[in-house]
Write a protein that holds these residues in place. Structure first.
Motif, mmCIF file in Angstrom:
data_model
loop_
_atom_site.group_PDB
_atom_site.id
_atom_site.type_symbol
_atom_site.label_atom_id
_atom_site.label_comp_id
_atom_site.label_asym_id
_atom_site.label_seq_id
_atom_site.Cartn_x
_atom_site.Cartn_y
_atom_site.Cartn_z
ATOM 1 N N VAL A 213 0.865 -1.179 0.000
ATOM 2 C CA VAL A 213 0.000 0.000 0.000
ATOM 3 C C VAL A 213 0.901 1.228 0.000
ATOM 4 C CG1 VAL A 213 -1.796 1.297 1.182
ATOM 5 C CG2 VAL A 213 -1.850 -1.209 1.220
ATOM 6 N N LEU A 214 0.822 2.004 -1.055
ATOM 7 C CA LEU A 214 1.621 3.231 -1.157
ATOM 8 C C LEU A 214 0.813 4.392 -0.586
ATOM 9 C CD1 LEU A 214 2.971 2.827 -4.811
ATOM 10 C CD2 LEU A 214 3.984 1.975 -2.679
ATOM 11 N N SER A 215 1.430 5.153 0.290
ATOM 12 C CA SER A 215 0.778 6.296 0.915
ATOM 13 C C SER A 215 1.399 7.571 0.361
ATOM 14 C CB SER A 215 0.934 6.236 2.438
ATOM 15 O OG SER A 215 0.313 7.330 3.056
ATOM 16 N N ILE A 216 0.679 8.225 -0.550
ATOM 17 C CA ILE A 216 1.216 9.395 -1.243
ATOM 18 C C ILE A 216 0.635 10.657 -0.623
ATOM 19 C CG2 ILE A 216 1.559 10.479 -3.488
ATOM 20 C CD1 ILE A 216 0.809 7.827 -4.781
ATOM 21 N N PRO A 217 1.482 11.553 -0.128
ATOM 22 C CA PRO A 217 0.968 12.786 0.476
ATOM 23 C C PRO A 217 0.108 13.574 -0.509
ATOM 24 C CG PRO A 217 3.301 12.497 0.972
ATOM 25 C CD PRO A 217 2.940 11.460 -0.048
ATOM 26 N N GLU A 218 -1.008 14.077 -0.022
ATOM 27 C CA GLU A 218 -1.950 14.791 -0.902
ATOM 28 C C GLU A 218 -1.344 16.050 -1.498
ATOM 29 O OE1 GLU A 218 -4.476 18.117 -1.686
ATOM 30 O OE2 GLU A 218 -3.569 17.854 0.293
ATOM 31 N N GLU A 219 -0.418 16.679 -0.762
ATOM 32 C CA GLU A 219 0.166 17.915 -1.282
ATOM 33 C C GLU A 219 1.004 17.684 -2.532
ATOM 34 O OE1 GLU A 219 2.654 16.746 2.448
ATOM 35 O OE2 GLU A 219 0.540 16.836 1.842
ATOM 36 N N ASP A 220 1.376 16.415 -2.812
ATOM 37 C CA ASP A 220 2.136 16.095 -4.025
ATOM 38 C C ASP A 220 1.224 15.782 -5.211
ATOM 39 O OD1 ASP A 220 4.459 16.357 -2.556
ATOM 40 O OD2 ASP A 220 4.597 14.219 -2.094
ATOM 41 N N LEU A 221 -0.096 15.873 -5.005
ATOM 42 C CA LEU A 221 -1.045 15.402 -6.013
ATOM 43 C C LEU A 221 -2.033 16.494 -6.408
ATOM 44 C CD1 LEU A 221 -1.924 12.026 -4.259
ATOM 45 C CD2 LEU A 221 -0.385 12.301 -6.214
ATOM 46 N N THR A 222 -2.615 16.313 -7.578
ATOM 47 C CA THR A 222 -3.794 17.039 -8.009
ATOM 48 C C THR A 222 -4.769 16.021 -8.569
ATOM 49 O OG1 THR A 222 -2.863 17.419 -10.219
ATOM 50 C CG2 THR A 222 -2.505 19.150 -8.567
ATOM 51 N N THR A 223 -6.012 16.381 -8.726
ATOM 52 C CA THR A 223 -6.961 15.470 -9.349
ATOM 53 C C THR A 223 -6.510 15.157 -10.772
ATOM 54 O OG1 THR A 223 -8.841 16.190 -8.019
ATOM 55 C CG2 THR A 223 -9.337 15.232 -10.169
ATOM 56 N N GLY A 224 -6.452 13.871 -11.128
ATOM 57 C CA GLY A 224 -6.004 13.496 -12.466
ATOM 58 C C GLY A 224 -5.626 12.033 -12.544
ATOM 59 N N THR A 225 -4.983 11.656 -13.663
ATOM 60 C CA THR A 225 -4.577 10.275 -13.919
ATOM 61 C C THR A 225 -3.092 10.118 -13.625
ATOM 62 O OG1 THR A 225 -6.264 10.046 -15.647
ATOM 63 C CG2 THR A 225 -4.488 8.427 -15.639
ATOM 64 N N TYR A 226 -2.765 9.019 -12.932
ATOM 65 C CA TYR A 226 -1.385 8.706 -12.588
ATOM 66 C C TYR A 226 -1.065 7.289 -13.058
ATOM 67 C CZ TYR A 226 -1.557 12.918 -9.763
ATOM 68 O OH TYR A 226 -1.681 14.221 -9.372
ATOM 69 N N TYR A 227 0.226 6.932 -13.018
ATOM 70 C CA TYR A 227 0.666 5.668 -13.613
ATOM 71 C C TYR A 227 1.671 4.996 -12.684
ATOM 72 C CZ TYR A 227 -1.442 7.929 -17.612
ATOM 73 O OH TYR A 227 -2.334 8.577 -18.446
ATOM 74 N N LEU A 228 1.462 3.683 -12.472
ATOM 75 C CA LEU A 228 2.266 2.912 -11.530
ATOM 76 C C LEU A 228 3.069 1.850 -12.266
ATOM 77 C CD1 LEU A 228 2.869 2.179 -8.509
ATOM 78 C CD2 LEU A 228 0.912 0.611 -8.653
ATOM 79 N N GLU A 229 4.371 1.756 -11.973
ATOM 80 C CA GLU A 229 5.227 0.729 -12.571
ATOM 81 C C GLU A 229 5.962 -0.040 -11.489
ATOM 82 O OE1 GLU A 229 8.105 2.722 -15.074
ATOM 83 O OE2 GLU A 229 9.487 3.040 -13.399
ATOM 84 N N ALA A 230 6.389 -1.259 -11.839
ATOM 85 C CA ALA A 230 7.211 -2.084 -10.950
ATOM 86 C C ALA A 230 8.638 -2.096 -11.468
ATOM 87 C CB ALA A 230 6.659 -3.504 -10.891
ATOM 88 N N VAL A 231 9.603 -2.014 -10.555
ATOM 89 C CA VAL A 231 11.025 -2.042 -10.896
ATOM 90 C C VAL A 231 11.673 -3.192 -10.125
ATOM 91 C CG1 VAL A 231 13.171 -0.735 -11.037
ATOM 92 C CG2 VAL A 231 10.972 0.466 -11.094
ATOM 93 N N GLU A 232 12.339 -4.075 -10.857
ATOM 94 C CA GLU A 232 12.972 -5.225 -10.220
ATOM 95 C C GLU A 232 14.135 -4.781 -9.350
ATOM 96 O OE1 GLU A 232 13.109 -9.202 -12.371
ATOM 97 O OE2 GLU A 232 15.206 -8.572 -12.409
ATOM 98 N N GLY A 233 14.199 -5.325 -8.140
ATOM 99 C CA GLY A 233 15.231 -4.925 -7.192
ATOM 100 C C GLY A 233 16.633 -5.154 -7.712
ATOM 101 N N GLY A 234 17.495 -4.169 -7.525
ATOM 102 C CA GLY A 234 18.886 -4.283 -7.917
ATOM 103 C C GLY A 234 19.138 -4.145 -9.402
ATOM 104 N N THR A 235 18.099 -3.812 -10.169
ATOM 105 C CA THR A 235 18.242 -3.654 -11.615
ATOM 106 C C THR A 235 17.496 -2.397 -12.058
ATOM 107 O OG1 THR A 235 16.204 -4.770 -12.338
ATOM 108 C CG2 THR A 235 18.084 -6.173 -11.780
ATOM 109 N N ALA A 236 17.585 -2.124 -13.348
ATOM 110 C CA ALA A 236 16.790 -1.043 -13.949
ATOM 111 C C ALA A 236 15.656 -1.614 -14.790
ATOM 112 C CB ALA A 236 17.694 -0.158 -14.811
#
Length: 281
Positions: free
Chosen positions: A230-253
């Motif tokens: 569960v990611l907890s994103i502070p509201e002050e960093d956001l506005t109403t809109g569309t966002y995008y989530l990606e996964a990054v493998e540990g220790g790599t790019a």
């Protein structure tokens, strides 16, 4: 006997560790190949798409009459239900020899859709592959995992091609190809009250991965990064809109494609105005 049992336990623990660490990888499970008869060959082609991640196929140009050109191709395809999104990089692991990456017209990699020779998108040759790896020059031999960038159209595989004059001697050994499963967001629309954090729940969370939120489907600005389900994103960093989530493998790019979700921010209700007139009866 004890030492044998201990060795088996260590191997088992290592295998479980690898499976956990790379649990969001999807590996190519089907291969096709072709080569110039007598001049080139693809040896053990099925090894590049079988469950054993330690073995490999080998593309080579045979020793023979100098001046003849031999060509070998192999395509690795994802035939399962889950396929790479157009925005997902596909990673390939291969070993090379004969200064392969330093010979720009000898070796290339390209994404495919539908099988061998059904190529899509940019062609990556020796020099551009070095750029993807962040290298200025190639060694005579080596082993790498290189991400082949996304295309603007659907693809379900990746093809490598080796073409050289007989006698030059380059070869490529292909272990596997994979992509990273994109995150699944439990709620595609998240409602947030002003001043509170947005909670983004990841249904297919796996340890060993970092999850990053951006404001664009590709590139864009990094908004938040975390390693919990569960990611907890502070509201002050956001506005109403569309966002995008990606996964990054540990220790790599190595990254997945991004999953879209919406955030709707509700302002706090204002305080009511109360007009008290003490002179009223």
């Amino acid at each position: 006997m004890k030492s044998v049992c201990l060795a088996l336990i260590i191997v088992s623990i290592f295998a479980v560790s690898i499976q956990t660490t790379y649990s969001q990888r999807v590996y190519a499970n089907f291969e096709e190949d072709s080569y110039t008869i007598l001049l080139a060959n693809v040896i053990n082609p099925s090894f590049a798409s079988d469950p054993d991640l330690t073995n490999y196929s080998r593309l080579q140009v045979n020793v023979g009459l100098i001046g003849s050109i031999g060509t070998a191709r192999q395509n690795l395809q994802f035939t399962g239900t889950l396929k790479p999104e157009p925005t997902a990089p596909i990673m390939i692991r291969f070993r090379y020899g004969g200064a392969l990456l330093g010979l720009s017209n000898v070796f290339n990699v390209q994404r495919t859709d539908g099988g061998l020779n059904q190529t899509e998108g940019d062609i990556y040759t020796g020099s551009t592959l070095l750029g993807l790896l962040g290298l200025d020059e190639a060694e005579d031999s080596g082993e790498v995992i290189v991400p082949i960038p996304a295309t603007s159209v659907p693809t379900d595989g990746v093809q490598i091609r080796l073409s050289a004059l007989i006698g030059i001697g380059p070869f490529a050994e292909l272990f596997y190809a994979f992509f990273i499963t994109p995150p699944t967001v439990e709620f595609t629309t998240v409602y947030v009250c002003q001043g509170e954090s947005a909670l983004i729940s990841i249904s297919n969370f796996q340890s060993g991965y970092t999850y990053r939120v951006y404001d664009a489907l590709t590139e864009g600005n990094l908004i938040y990064s975390g390693t919990t389900d569960v990611l907890s994103i502070p509201e002050e960093d956001l506005t109403t809109g569309t966002y995008y989530l990606e996964a990054v493998e540990g220790g790599t790019a190595f990254t997945s494609s991004r999953t879209a979700f919406d955030i709707v921010i509700y302002p706090k209700p204002g305080y009511p105005e109360i007009d008290l007139n003490v002179n009223e009866n």
